[in-house]
Write a protein that holds these residues in place. Structure first.
Motif, PDB file in Angstrom:
ATOM      1  N   ASP A  26       0.811  -1.216   0.000  1.00  0.00           N
ATOM      2  CA  ASP A  26       0.000   0.000   0.000  1.00  0.00           C
ATOM      3  C   ASP A  26       0.848   1.272   0.000  1.00  0.00           C
ATOM      4  O   ASP A  26       0.325   2.379  -0.016  1.00  0.00           O
ATOM      5  CB  ASP A  26      -0.941   0.011   1.201  1.00  0.00           C
ATOM      6  CG  ASP A  26      -0.193  -0.128   2.525  1.00  0.00           C
ATOM      7  OD1 ASP A  26       1.053  -0.108   2.546  1.00  0.00           O
ATOM      8  OD2 ASP A  26      -0.869  -0.270   3.550  1.00  0.00           O
ATOM      9  N   LEU A  28       2.597   2.385   2.421  1.00  0.00           N
ATOM     10  CA  LEU A  28       2.740   2.943   3.766  1.00  0.00           C
ATOM     11  C   LEU A  28       3.915   2.296   4.493  1.00  0.00           C
ATOM     12  O   LEU A  28       4.284   1.156   4.202  1.00  0.00           O
ATOM     13  CB  LEU A  28       1.459   2.723   4.561  1.00  0.00           C
ATOM     14  CG  LEU A  28       0.247   3.498   4.069  1.00  0.00           C
ATOM     15  CD1 LEU A  28      -1.001   3.066   4.831  1.00  0.00           C
ATOM     16  CD2 LEU A  28       0.465   4.989   4.203  1.00  0.00           C
ATOM     17  N   ARG A  42      -0.229  -1.191   8.597  1.00  0.00           N
ATOM     18  CA  ARG A  42      -1.590  -0.648   8.435  1.00  0.00           C
ATOM     19  C   ARG A  42      -2.450  -1.690   7.731  1.00  0.00           C
ATOM     20  O   ARG A  42      -2.202  -2.043   6.589  1.00  0.00           O
ATOM     21  CB  ARG A  42      -1.533   0.646   7.622  1.00  0.00           C
ATOM     22  CG  ARG A  42      -2.862   1.226   7.261  1.00  0.00           C
ATOM     23  CD  ARG A  42      -3.304   2.265   8.232  1.00  0.00           C
ATOM     24  NE  ARG A  42      -4.658   2.719   7.874  1.00  0.00           N
ATOM     25  CZ  ARG A  42      -5.230   3.740   8.387  1.00  0.00           C
ATOM     26  NH1 ARG A  42      -4.607   4.445   9.287  1.00  0.00           N
ATOM     27  NH2 ARG A  42      -6.433   4.084   8.032  1.00  0.00           N
ATOM     28  N   TRP A  48      -3.851   0.663  12.035  1.00  0.00           N
ATOM     29  CA  TRP A  48      -2.521   0.260  12.500  1.00  0.00           C
ATOM     30  C   TRP A  48      -2.644  -0.834  13.549  1.00  0.00           C
ATOM     31  O   TRP A  48      -3.418  -0.711  14.502  1.00  0.00           O
ATOM     32  CB  TRP A  48      -1.760   1.457  13.060  1.00  0.00           C
ATOM     33  CG  TRP A  48      -1.256   2.325  11.956  1.00  0.00           C
ATOM     34  CD1 TRP A  48      -1.819   3.477  11.501  1.00  0.00           C
ATOM     35  CD2 TRP A  48      -0.117   2.079  11.144  1.00  0.00           C
ATOM     36  NE1 TRP A  48      -1.099   3.967  10.448  1.00  0.00           N
ATOM     37  CE2 TRP A  48      -0.034   3.133  10.202  1.00  0.00           C
ATOM     38  CE3 TRP A  48       0.848   1.084  11.098  1.00  0.00           C
ATOM     39  CZ2 TRP A  48       0.972   3.207   9.245  1.00  0.00           C
ATOM     40  CZ3 TRP A  48       1.852   1.162  10.150  1.00  0.00           C
ATOM     41  CH2 TRP A  48       1.906   2.204   9.238  1.00  0.00           C
ATOM     42  N   GLY A  71      -3.400   8.252  10.849  1.00  0.00           N
ATOM     43  CA  GLY A  71      -2.734   8.780   9.664  1.00  0.00           C
ATOM     44  C   GLY A  71      -1.875   7.746   8.968  1.00  0.00           C
ATOM     45  O   GLY A  71      -2.116   6.536   9.061  1.00  0.00           O
ATOM     46  N   ASP A  72      -0.847   8.230   8.312  1.00  0.00           N
ATOM     47  CA  ASP A  72       0.058   7.377   7.543  1.00  0.00           C
ATOM     48  C   ASP A  72       1.170   6.779   8.382  1.00  0.00           C
ATOM     49  O   ASP A  72       2.090   6.160   7.846  1.00  0.00           O
ATOM     50  CB  ASP A  72       0.658   8.162   6.375  1.00  0.00           C
ATOM     51  CG  ASP A  72      -0.381   8.497   5.312  1.00  0.00           C
ATOM     52  OD1 ASP A  72      -1.436   7.834   5.286  1.00  0.00           O
ATOM     53  OD2 ASP A  72      -0.131   9.415   4.525  1.00  0.00           O
TER      54      ASP A  72
END
Length: 95
Positions: A26, A28, A42, A48, A71-72
């Motif tokens: 992805d 990430l 994630r 997460w 978030g990321d």
């Protein structure tokens, strides 16, 4: 980018360090625990999480940050874990 994350257990002070690994499919970031085949990544359904690759189990997730607000990067907050009949609370910190 964060190079390392620590999970610090409130009850006894144990610390588990996760080191940056190549990004997942992805794109990430993800992190591998320094001493085991356990990953922080994630997940599309759970956000997460900490995932045990050996037995394919969800081990930990953020306690007070909803998936939609994550978030990321793994949120710096309290995380809860479960392994067998044991459960613990950790504080995630970037180092």
């Amino acid at each position: 980018m964060t190079n390392a994350i620590e999970m610090r257990r409130y009850s006894d002070g144990a610390v588990y360090r996760f080191l940056a690994a190549p990004a997942g499919e992805d794109g990430l970031p993800r992190f591998k625990r320094a001493d085991k085949d356990v990953w922080m990544l994630r997940h599309p359904d759970f956000g997460w999480i900490v995932w045990d690759e050996t037995d394919g189990s969800l081990m930990s997730c953020p306690w007070d940050v909803a998936m939609k607000d994550q978030g990321d990067a793994p949120p710096e907050c309290d995380w809860v874990s479960r392994k067998g009949e044991n459960s613990f609370v950790y504080r995630l910190v970037t180092v």
